[in-house]
Each structure stands twice: as C-alpha cells, then as structure tokens.
Design an enzyme around this catalytic site. Structure first.
Site, PDB file in Angstrom:
ATOM      1  CB  CYS A 102      -1.090  -0.006   1.449  1.00 23.17           C
ATOM      2  SG  CYS A 102      -1.877   1.683   1.226  1.00 23.17           S
ATOM      3  CB  CYS A 105      -1.757   4.461   4.899  1.00 23.29           C
ATOM      4  SG  CYS A 105      -3.171   3.844   4.050  1.00 23.29           S
ATOM      5  CB  SER A 106      -0.670   0.274   6.762  1.00 20.80           C
ATOM      6  OG  SER A 106      -1.739   0.763   7.540  1.00 20.80           O
ATOM      7  CB  CYS A 107      -4.629  -0.929   2.311  1.00 21.62           C
ATOM      8  SG  CYS A 107      -5.486   0.886   2.683  1.00 21.62           S
TER       9      CYS A 107
HETATM   10 FE    FE Z   1      -3.194   1.862   2.883  1.00 21.35          FE
END
Ligand code: FE
Length: 205
Positions: A102, A105-107
């Site tokens: 991602c 961010c951190s998906c």
């Molecule tokens: Fe994300």
C-alpha cells in the site's frame, strides 16, 4: 504519545479516530468493550485464513477459478468475512511473480492475514517496492529470475490484494491442513514463496 519528555498532540488521523470512537460510544452505537474485543481478535489473528484459501485452491481447481474471479466471495465461501472490501487474488505463475503493497499507508487484507508486519507499513518498503521490486525481493531472500515478470499491486481503502503462490513440487499426497501450513504470511504478500520442508511431520492423504 511521549517524546523527549513531553507529550505530543495527536496527529490529524489519530484525532479523527479518537473523536469518532468516542462519539460512537457516547451515542450508544458501540461499546468500549466491543472495540477492545475486536482489537484483541485482530491482534490474535495470523495468516491462517489466507493460507487455508490457498491450500483449498491448490487442491480444488474449481475453487481456484472462483477465487481468482472473486476473492471476497471465495473467502466468504470458507466462512471468512471480508465486509465491504473487494479482495483481489493474484496468481503467481512460471511467467509472473506478484507482490503487494500500500504505497499510501498500510492497507492490507487484515481479515485474512492479521495485522501487517512493521516493514509493510514502513516508508522504505512502500516507496522502494514499486521502484525496484526485484532488489527489494532479493533483500527478503527471494531472487526472481530475469525471465519472470514482477507485478506490484497497490492496495487501497476499498481494495485489498492477496497473492496465490505456486504450489511447490514435492507436496504430493499432502492434506489440506499440511499444505496450508506451508503457506506463510510473507508468501501471501509475495515477498517469499512456499518451501517444502525436508521432512514433513506427518504425511497423510
Ligand atoms: Fe493503505
């Protein structure tokens, strides 16, 4: 947050999360206990669900076809909920290796793999894996041959990816549970591939 002896104010997203959470509790939509319970469940989750999907796909070509067609439905078929998210399963082949990221961010497919590792959320991984995927994979110990294309898939808030690794040779006669045991979190992200252990613990068909 404490840093250098003094408390730092929340950043924008932390403030939004706290405000929304407190409002939902205040309005009676959700309780603090329910939130704590959901977080504990998420923290305790590992990649078992994703690994179970891969093992089923390795054994059942019809399931595999459904999984590649609609990952969310295939997860739900095994009883794993993916509420409101589109899950896309990308298949590794002899021609193509897939890896997920991602960049924003951190998906991550948390409902199937648990919480993402720290490196997945780190800026170096997020920025480098799209620019120089082969170098990054090599740093994970995965050397992708030049003739194999590397595809990087960028997740977002509505869409998550999971890699379907290739089934290694030498796993004939393995049970579904044994196959699932060979599929690690990193295989499902695409920074590793399943390895056949020298001696499987107990073989049964
Ligand atoms: Fe994300």
């Amino acid at each position: 947050m404490k840093e250098a002896g003094r408390y730092q104010p929340y950043d924008y997203f932390q403030l939004m999360e706290v405000s929304l959470r407190e409002l939902l509790v205040e309005k009676g939509v959700i309780t603090e206990d329910a939130i704590a319970g959901a977080m504990a469940t998420m923290r305790a989750r590992g990649p078992e669900r994703g690994a179970a999907m891969v093992a089923r796909a390795w054994l059942d070509p019809a399931y595999k076809a459904r999984m590649l067609g609609n990952g969310s439905a295939a997860a739900e078929e095994l009883g794993f909920e993916v509420p409101g998210l589109k899950l896309i399963v990308v298949e590794n082949t002899a021609q193509t290796h897939n890896v997920i990221v991602c960049t924003l961010c951190s998906c991550y497919p948390r409902m199937l793999l648990g919480l993402p590792p720290e490196w997945y959320k780190s800026k170096p991984y997020r920025s480098r894996v799209v620019r120089e995927p082969r170098e990054v994979l090599a740093e994970f110990g995965l050397k992708v041959p030049p003739k194999v294309a590397v595809r990087v898939h960028d997740s977002n808030a509505d869409m998550r990816y999971m890699v379907l690794p290739m089934r290694p040779a030498g796993m004939d006669g393995w049970s579904e549970a044994q196959l699932a045991g060979a599929v690690t979190r990193d295989c499902l992200i695409g920074v590793a591939v399943p390895k056949v252990p020298q001696k499987p613990k107990s073989r049964k068909s």
